[in-house]
Design an enzyme around this catalytic site. Structure first.
Site, PDB file in Angstrom:
ATOM      1  N   ASP A   1      55.920  43.785  35.079  1.00 41.25           N
ATOM      2  CA  ASP A   1      55.543  42.861  36.150  1.00 41.25           C
ATOM      3  C   ASP A   1      55.295  41.426  35.676  1.00 41.25           C
ATOM      4  O   ASP A   1      55.331  40.499  36.463  1.00 41.25           O
ATOM      5  CB  ASP A   1      54.280  43.367  36.871  1.00 41.25           C
ATOM      6  N   HIS A   2      55.053  41.232  34.378  1.00 38.55           N
ATOM      7  CA  HIS A   2      54.704  39.891  33.903  1.00 38.55           C
ATOM      8  C   HIS A   2      55.934  39.071  33.514  1.00 38.55           C
ATOM      9  O   HIS A   2      56.148  37.974  34.003  1.00 38.55           O
ATOM     10  CB  HIS A   2      53.787  39.990  32.678  1.00 38.55           C
TER      11      HIS A   2
ATOM     12  N   ASP B   1      45.269  45.149  30.370  1.00 41.93           N
ATOM     13  CA  ASP B   1      45.250  43.958  31.195  1.00 41.93           C
ATOM     14  C   ASP B   1      43.830  43.806  31.727  1.00 41.93           C
ATOM     15  O   ASP B   1      43.234  44.782  32.184  1.00 41.93           O
ATOM     16  CB  ASP B   1      46.239  44.080  32.360  1.00 41.93           C
TER      17      ASP B   1
ATOM     18  N   ARG C   1      42.535  33.022  38.216  1.00 38.64           N
ATOM     19  CA  ARG C   1      42.210  32.141  37.086  1.00 38.64           C
ATOM     20  C   ARG C   1      42.791  30.756  37.300  1.00 38.64           C
ATOM     21  O   ARG C   1      43.946  30.634  37.717  1.00 38.64           O
ATOM     22  CB  ARG C   1      42.767  32.708  35.772  1.00 38.64           C
TER      23      ARG C   1
ATOM     24  N   SER D   1      41.793  36.898  29.439  1.00 38.79           N
ATOM     25  CA  SER D   1      42.718  38.019  29.389  1.00 38.79           C
ATOM     26  C   SER D   1      42.387  39.042  28.296  1.00 38.79           C
ATOM     27  O   SER D   1      41.574  38.812  27.411  1.00 38.79           O
ATOM     28  CB  SER D   1      44.122  37.450  29.161  1.00 38.79           C
TER      29      SER D   1
ATOM     30  N   ARG E   1      44.752  40.080  26.303  1.00 39.20           N
ATOM     31  CA  ARG E   1      45.877  40.034  25.361  1.00 39.20           C
ATOM     32  C   ARG E   1      45.398  40.110  23.912  1.00 39.20           C
ATOM     33  O   ARG E   1      44.665  39.250  23.433  1.00 39.20           O
ATOM     34  CB  ARG E   1      46.738  38.784  25.612  1.00 39.20           C
TER      35      ARG E   1
HETATM   36  C1  MIC Z   1      46.367  37.342  32.596  1.00 39.40           C
HETATM   37  O1  MIC Z   1      46.094  37.384  33.797  1.00 39.40           O
HETATM   38  O2  MIC Z   1      45.938  36.466  31.830  1.00 39.40           O
HETATM   39  C2  MIC Z   1      47.243  38.434  32.022  1.00 39.40           C
HETATM   40  C3  MIC Z   1      48.522  37.815  31.672  1.00 39.40           C
HETATM   41  O3  MIC Z   1      47.474  39.421  32.994  1.00 39.40           O
HETATM   42  C4  MIC Z   1      46.529  39.033  30.827  1.00 39.40           C
HETATM   43  C5  MIC Z   1      47.327  39.966  30.047  1.00 39.40           C
HETATM   44  C6  MIC Z   1      48.308  39.299  29.134  1.00 39.40           C
HETATM   45  O4  MIC Z   1      48.004  38.260  28.565  1.00 39.40           O
HETATM   46  O5  MIC Z   1      49.386  39.861  28.958  1.00 39.40           O
HETATM   47  C7  MIC Z   1      45.217  39.740  31.168  1.00 39.40           C
HETATM   48  O6  MIC Z   1      44.563  39.360  32.118  1.00 39.40           O
HETATM   49  O7  MIC Z   1      44.777  40.611  30.423  1.00 39.40           O
HETATM   50 FE1  SF4 Z   2      49.456  39.391  36.630  1.00 41.02          FE
HETATM   51 FE2  SF4 Z   2      47.257  38.811  35.209  1.00 41.02          FE
HETATM   52 FE3  SF4 Z   2      48.028  37.283  37.262  1.00 41.02          FE
HETATM   53 FE4  SF4 Z   2      47.090  39.679  37.731  1.00 41.02          FE
HETATM   54  S1  SF4 Z   2      45.970  37.985  36.815  1.00 41.02           S
HETATM   55  S2  SF4 Z   2      48.882  38.770  38.675  1.00 41.02           S
HETATM   56  S3  SF4 Z   2      47.862  40.828  36.008  1.00 41.02           S
HETATM   57  S4  SF4 Z   2      49.125  37.589  35.356  1.00 41.02           S
END
Ligand code: MIC
Ligand code: SF4
Length: 644
Positions: free
Chosen positions: A64-65, A119, A379, A535, A537
């Site tokens: 999905d990313h 995630d 965010r 996140s 990550r």
């Molecule tokens: C995000 O919202 O920052 C992400 C991308 O979903 C991350 C995960 C990632 O960095 O792959 C998260 O929230 O954990």
């Molecule tokens: Fe995707 Fe992270 Fe954004 Fe949710 S917050 S939509 S998991 S990138």
């Protein structure tokens, strides 16, 4: 003494450690989820453990990313994940099927179960009455292998909801209100448990919006009870068999109590650049806007889309505004197509995107220079949109849609009467984009398909007896993982290639950092409060690991990042006296005598600043298990030794 809802589920799942406050407990994990940006690494780690079939009740791999596929890298990652999933007993949600949290809520969530996901917004499924926690990929890999997931028994905060939301005031405003009150640090080490009469007035997707953004409070997770509303949602998904009622005991004891009267809330926005910088729409005033994005795992349910379609119906998006809409899942998009909501949205001039994270993670739709963008996301960290000086405001879908038409930030209550928006009795269930794994007896024949961009896990080293290293970087408070390891369309394709992605580590703060750290060989990072928020990550730990970072000394850490540092074998150290932060400069040489002995003994550690001829004290509070992990040089080595 009665138990809270969270305690009931945690207690029933505790397999290691004593179930007492502040203790580290190991919980059995029923379900796991991964997404592609963290998933490739998680599956490389899972493979390194040498386990044939996952040992969970359900593990799902979502794509999905990274769905832009502007080069071969993303497509190779998808193919790799699909093959690992097929071989090792994991369900595979294909690109196009939707955002992991939305799809998991629809198709796999179940009251009373435990879920960890690679995630940070995994707590979305707390809206279903489950304990759902965001974790690093390595923790998820361990859980897939049947290992426990460790958390410190959290404080449980009761948020009592009273009253009912007024028309055009949304679930998003509930969580924005909580962020306004307790800030992005307010939930660290805590589970937020929702109770009260107001709970009944919120549908499951609305509850999920609230639990989703509990991640922004820094909370371990958030949870709603499982009640008749939950049953209704599950029935509509054809999954009522997993339902049972679940709530806190009447005499449950909470660590903190917060009351939110839903009827007093008004539409709000989190202003740049932090989700807790919350003001009412009235307070901000009639601000001209450039862009509106509706979607993300926070606000992309069918209910959200129905409201947006109603507001856009028969209107045209303001000429100075670009409106992008990304429905959360194939199920949502399909139902919008069937019930006409989609055509209202298209008719108004929205740019309809695929069901994926998209703009939320900087995958396209970056605003214009200095542009003001209203987003229904979770965010708004600086630069996350892909435009360094973009000004992102986090709002409800109602505020977003009304403003897209008006051309300025507007209060949806100006729209007048609100009709009742109801969820359908039956969702359009079609799991044809979820591929089932091979039968275990055929798994051996499944070939793992690796692309050239997929590199190995970085080399780790066991904890050294002493440490002499320079401070390669000094940063301030509230450093997010988006600062440490930025995402976006250019960098995300490198998630399975740590040497390559490391070149972008801390690019937002100091572009020279990666080269400097590499040339130093080993080094230490110094930071302020809430270091590593955001996140899950693990790349925000793996890139520093690759660049030779041995320890991070800060005033305080965010939960998941601290865990990821430990998993990567990097020491998480905290100043005893935060004022000592001021006396260190980038470039100073620091020396820790007897490091290993002190860490393992749990003693206070003295750090000598050789350059300044001063010294200061730091603490490294680790459970016995964490000490074992750090001593081995990280969780992967530790697991190889302990999990077989
Ligand atoms: C995000 O919202 O920052 C992400 C991308 O979903 C991350 C995960 C990632 O960095 O792959 C998260 O929230 O954990
Ligand atoms: Fe995707 Fe992270 Fe954004 Fe949710 S917050 S939509 S998991 S990138």
């Amino acid at each position: 003494m009665g138990l809270t809802l969270a305690e009931k589920i945690l207690k029933a799942h505790t397999v290691d450690g004593e179930f007492i406050k502040d203790n580290e407990i190991g919980i059995k994990i029923d379900q796991t989820l991964t997404q592609d940006a963290t998933g490739t690494m998680a599956y490389i780690e899972f493979e390194a453990m040498g386990i044939d079939q996952v040992r969970t009740e359900r593990s799902v791999a979502y794509i999905d990313h990274n769905t832009l596929q502007s080069g071969f890298e993303n497509a190779d990652d998808h193919r790799f994940i699909a093959s690992v999933a097929k071989k090792h007993g994991i369900y595979y949600s294909r690109p196009g099927n939707g955002i992991c949290h939305q799809v998991h809520l629809e198709r796999f969530s179940a009251p009373g179960k435990t879920l960890i996901g690679s995630d940070s917004h995994t707590p979305t499924c707390g809206g279903m009455g489950m304990i759902a926690i965001g974790a690093g990929g390595l923790d998820v890999a361990v859980a897939m292998g049947g290992g426990a997931y460790y958390i410190t028994y959290p404080k449980i905060v009761n948020v009592e909801l009273t009253g009912k939301l007024q028309p055009w005031v949304a679930a998003k405003d509930v969580i924005l209100e909580l962020l306004r009150r307790i800030s992005v640090k307010g939930g660290v080490g805590k589970i937020i448990e929702y109770t009260g009469e107001g709970v009944k007035t919120l549908s499951v997707p609305e509850r999920a919006t609230i639990t989703n953004m509990g991640a922004e409070l820094g909370a371990t997770t958030s949870i709603f009870p499982s009640d008749d509303v939950t049953l209704g949602f599950l029935k509509a998904q054809g999954r009522e068999d997993v339902w049972f009622p679940l709530s806190a005991d009447c005499d449950a004891v909470y660590d903190e109590h917060i009351v939110i009267d839903l009827s007093t809330l008004e539409p709000m926005a989190a202003c740049p650049h932090s989700p807790d910088n919350v003001k009412s729409i009235k307070e901000i005033g009639k601000m001209k806007i450039d862009q509106v994005c509706i979607g993300s795992c926070t606000n992309s349910s069918l209910l959200d889309m129905l409201k947006v379609a109603y507001i856009l119906d028969g209107k045209t998006v303001h000429p100075d505004v670009s409106l992008a809409v990304s429905p959360g899942s194939k199920q949502v998009l399909n139902m919008m197509a069937e019930n006409g909501a989609l055509s209202k949205i298209i008719g108004a001039g929205a740019r309809v995107l695929e069901s994926a994270c998209g703009p939320c993670i900087g995958m396209g739709q970056s605003p214009n220079s200095g542009g003001i963008s209203l987003r229904t996301f979770n965010r708004n960290f600086e630069g996350r949109s892909g435009t360094k000086d973009g000004q992102v405001y986090l709002v409800s879908p109602e505020v977003a849609a009304a403003s897209a038409i008006a051309g300025y930030l507007c209060d949806p209550r100006e729209l007048g009467n609100m009709p009742e928006f109801k969820l359908p009795e039956k969702f359009a269930v079609n799991d044809n984009m979820i591929t089932l794994p091979a039968a275990p007896e055929c798994a051996k024949e499944v070939e793992i398909l690796r692309g050239p961009n997929i590199k190995e896990y970085p080399i780790t080293t066991p904890l050294a007896d002493n440490l002499t290293a320079d401070c390669s970087l000094k940063v301030g408070d509230n450093i997010t993982t988006d600062h440490i390891m930025p995402a976006g369309a250019k960098i995300l394709p490198l998630r399975s290639n740590i040497p390559a992605i490391s070149k972008h580590c801390f690019a937002v703060c100091d572009e020279a950092f990666p080269d400097r750290a590499l040339s130093l060989g080993k080094s230490i990072i110094v930071g302020g409060v809430n270091y590593g928020q955001g996140s899950s990550r693990e790349h925000a730990a793996l890139a520093p690991l690759y660049l030779g970072v041995k320890a991070v000394i800060v005033k305080s850490f965010a939960r998941i990042h601290r865990q990821n540092l430990i998993n990567a074998g990097i020491l998480p150290l905290e100043f005893f006296d935060p004022a000592d932060y001021d006396a260190i400069d980038q470039g100073d040489t620091l020396f820790i005598d007897g490091l290993k002995d002190r860490v393992l003994a749990g003693e206070t550690i003295t750090v000598k600043n050789v350059s300044k001829n001063t010294e200061f004290k730091v603490k490294c509070e680790l459970s016995e298990r964490m000490k074992g992990v750090i001593a081995c040089g990280g969780l992967l080595e530790y697991t190889k030794e302990n999990l077989k």
